[in-house]
Design an enzyme around this catalytic site. Structure first.
Site, PDB file in Angstrom:
ATOM      1  N   GLY A 179       0.821  -1.211   0.000  1.00 28.56           N
ATOM      2  CA  GLY A 179       0.000   0.000   0.000  1.00 28.56           C
ATOM      3  C   GLY A 179       0.851   1.255   0.000  1.00 28.56           C
ATOM      4  N   ASN A 211       4.021   1.604  -0.772  1.00 27.35           N
ATOM      5  CA  ASN A 211       4.825   1.721  -1.996  1.00 27.35           C
ATOM      6  C   ASN A 211       3.972   2.257  -3.145  1.00 27.35           C
ATOM      7  OD1 ASN A 211       6.816   0.493  -0.497  1.00 27.35           O
ATOM      8  ND2 ASN A 211       6.564  -1.522  -1.418  1.00 27.35           N
ATOM      9  N   ASN A 228      -0.099 -10.293 -11.248  1.00 27.92           N
ATOM     10  CA  ASN A 228       1.123 -10.620 -11.987  1.00 27.92           C
ATOM     11  C   ASN A 228       0.966 -12.057 -12.499  1.00 27.92           C
ATOM     12  OD1 ASN A 228       1.712 -12.346  -9.880  1.00 27.92           O
ATOM     13  ND2 ASN A 228       3.340 -11.083  -9.023  1.00 27.92           N
ATOM     14  N   MET A 288       3.732  -8.917 -16.498  1.00 27.32           N
ATOM     15  CA  MET A 288       4.623 -10.066 -16.718  1.00 27.32           C
ATOM     16  C   MET A 288       6.095  -9.676 -16.763  1.00 27.32           C
ATOM     17  SD  MET A 288       2.363 -12.071 -19.571  1.00 27.32           S
ATOM     18  CE  MET A 288       2.184 -10.629 -20.582  1.00 27.32           C
ATOM     19  N   GLY A 289       6.479  -8.654 -16.006  1.00 26.31           N
ATOM     20  CA  GLY A 289       7.891  -8.264 -15.958  1.00 26.31           C
ATOM     21  C   GLY A 289       8.432  -7.973 -17.339  1.00 26.31           C
ATOM     22  N   GLY A 306       6.220  -7.676 -20.431  1.00 25.94           N
ATOM     23  CA  GLY A 306       5.255  -6.594 -20.580  1.00 25.94           C
ATOM     24  C   GLY A 306       3.949  -6.885 -19.867  1.00 25.94           C
ATOM     25  N   ASP A 325       4.257  -2.754  -7.405  1.00 27.18           N
ATOM     26  CA  ASP A 325       3.709  -1.572  -6.725  1.00 27.18           C
ATOM     27  C   ASP A 325       3.914  -0.327  -7.578  1.00 27.18           C
ATOM     28  OD1 ASP A 325       3.192  -3.300  -4.655  1.00 27.18           O
ATOM     29  OD2 ASP A 325       5.064  -2.838  -3.610  1.00 27.18           O
TER      30      ASP A 325
HETATM   31  O1  RIB Z   1       5.744  -5.427  -3.100  1.00 24.33           O
HETATM   32  C1  RIB Z   1       6.839  -5.275  -2.252  1.00 24.33           C
HETATM   33  C2  RIB Z   1       6.386  -5.164  -0.834  1.00 24.33           C
HETATM   34  O2  RIB Z   1       5.795  -6.393  -0.448  1.00 24.33           O
HETATM   35  C3  RIB Z   1       7.483  -4.930   0.181  1.00 24.33           C
HETATM   36  O3  RIB Z   1       7.706  -3.571   0.418  1.00 24.33           O
HETATM   37  C4  RIB Z   1       7.019  -5.705   1.391  1.00 24.33           C
HETATM   38  O4  RIB Z   1       6.796  -4.911   2.518  1.00 24.33           O
HETATM   39  C5  RIB Z   1       5.771  -6.445   0.945  1.00 24.33           C
HETATM   40  O5  RIB Z   1       4.623  -5.813   1.349  1.00 24.33           O
END
Ligand code: RIB
Length: 403
Positions: A139, A141, A283, A320-321, A324, A351
């Protein structure tokens, strides 16, 4: 003008513009600079503003240990009340602001990261090449990413009453995140994640202890209705107690606000809430688990997306990294190729994509435009160490122009 009224006007001004100088206020209220300094000092002592050189800046939302409960008893009552006021917003009207508003309900974790030459085997002790402790949680991030992508973000999260809760508060206060509501659990600690990042290719392994993230109450969700009402998009993940996430989605639906669900980490709960979701963004792993189709290439991604749509999802984007992203909207597929990147740390790549995608959707971009922006954003994020370490919008614009 009475002193109280002047101080309230100062707070109103700061609410709107975030920063003000003593000289400006003295001229506006036709009082001396000394009077204004004394007003600002009183407001600062009350914790309502922060003094800075020559003036004051607004203090973002303070740590909310108390619940704001005005829900007539139950969450369902609030929902019914909101349904009757549902915003009638036509599609073209959405996101007409240059700076879209995004509300994010999600986790805050403290990430304890070990950089390793390779992942350790079971029972093996391995010397790490480096170690950091920093902010994380999907969240938080995503809130960082959406803010850097230009959105006005309101972030809602819950931490413990331990030393890490102050760390969370300081991080969020110092970040570009516009505002936040941070609840505190009396019983559970702040969430944390133990992360290995392999030096070989930047790949990661994560074990998460959710702690306070799993204790968000109905009342705490209900209390964010005003913030949600002002947003174009609600973005959620699956690191909180599912009931809180579901309630937030229901609230957003009642208010006529778009919902983006990043179903990470995977939980079958995601299948229970597809009716409230506008775009789901699994993903490859999550898409495989949701659909029962192992996603290994573009064709299997298409098949998985179709299955997820058949389960009730309106729009699906499978990230998919390096391959793409695959979009399924109605019966139309669209593949967004990845942007080449020199990957040093893939933690938080999803994120980065989700936060940037939500920010772009909130400004009125189409799904394909927003996914392209998000892919460029994520390609820059993996070139940086740390899950919450997001690129700036201008860097994304430069990378987009290289395509
Ligand atoms: O997506 C990465 C995140 O997953 C990390 O920051 C970790 O805290 C987990 O929540």
């Amino acid at each position: 003008m009475f002193l109280e009224e002047r101080r309230n006007n100062i707070l109103d001004y700061l609410d709107k513009y975030e920063r003000v100088s003593v000289a400006y206020l003295a001229t506006s209220f036709a009082v001396t600079k000394e009077t204004i300094r004394s007003d600002l000092n009183v407001l600062a002592q009350l914790g309502l503003v922060q003094r800075c050189h020559g003036g004051a800046i607004v203090i973002r939302r303070s740590l909310q240990a108390k619940l704001i409960t005005e829900t007539d008893g139950t969450f369902e009552v609030l929902l019914r009340r909101l349904e009757s006021q549902k915003r009638k917003v036509q599609e073209p009207e959405r996101g007409k602001n240059m700076r879209g508003k995004v509300c994010i309900l999600g986790s805050f974790n403290v990430d304890i990261v070990a950089r390793v030459a390779r992942f350790p085997k079971g029972g093996e002790s391995l010397l790490a090449l480096g170690s950091t402790l920093g902010p994380g949680g999907k969240g938080a991030n995503q809130a960082m990413a959406a803010s850097r992508a230009g959105a006005q973000v309101h972030f809602v999260s819950k931490v413990g009453k331990d030393q890490f809760s102050q760390f969370a508060f300081d991080h969020l206060s110092a970040s570009e995140i516009h505002s936040f509501t941070l609840y505190q659990s009396e019983t559970e600690p702040t969430g944390n994640a133990i992360i290995y990042v392999s030096q070989q290719d930047g790949e990661n392994m994560i074990a998460i202890y959710s702690g306070a993230n799993k204790t968000i109450t109905d009342e705490e969700v209900a209390a964010i209705a005003p913030e949600l009402a002002g947003a174009e998009v609600l973005l959620v993940q699956l690191e909180n107690n599912f009931n809180a996430t579901l309630n937030a989605m229901k609230l957003a639906n009642a208010l006529g606000i778009r919902v983006i669900l990043n179903p990470a980490p995977y939980s079958a709960d995601a299948l229970q809430c597809l009716e409230y979701v506008d775009v789901i963004t699994p993903n490859e792993t999550e898409a495989s688990l949701l659909s029962g189709v192992e996603v290994t290439d573009l064709n299997s991604a298409k098949e998985a997306a179709q299955r997820i749509a058949a389960l009730g999802a309106r729009r699906v984007i499978i990230t998919m990294g390096a391959r793409g992203a695959m979009i399924l909207e109605g019966s139309q597929f669209q593949h967004i190729p990845a942007f080449p990147a020199l990957s040093v740390d893939t933690t938080g790549a999803g994120d980065a994509f989700n936060g940037a995608f939500a920010a772009a959707i909130a400004t009125g971009q189409t799904i394909a435009q927003a996914a392209t922006y998000a892919a460029a954003f994520a390609s820059l994020a993996v070139e940086r160490e740390g899950a919450s370490n997001m690129p700036q919008h201008q860097q994304v614009v430069a990378r987009l122009s290289q395509r």
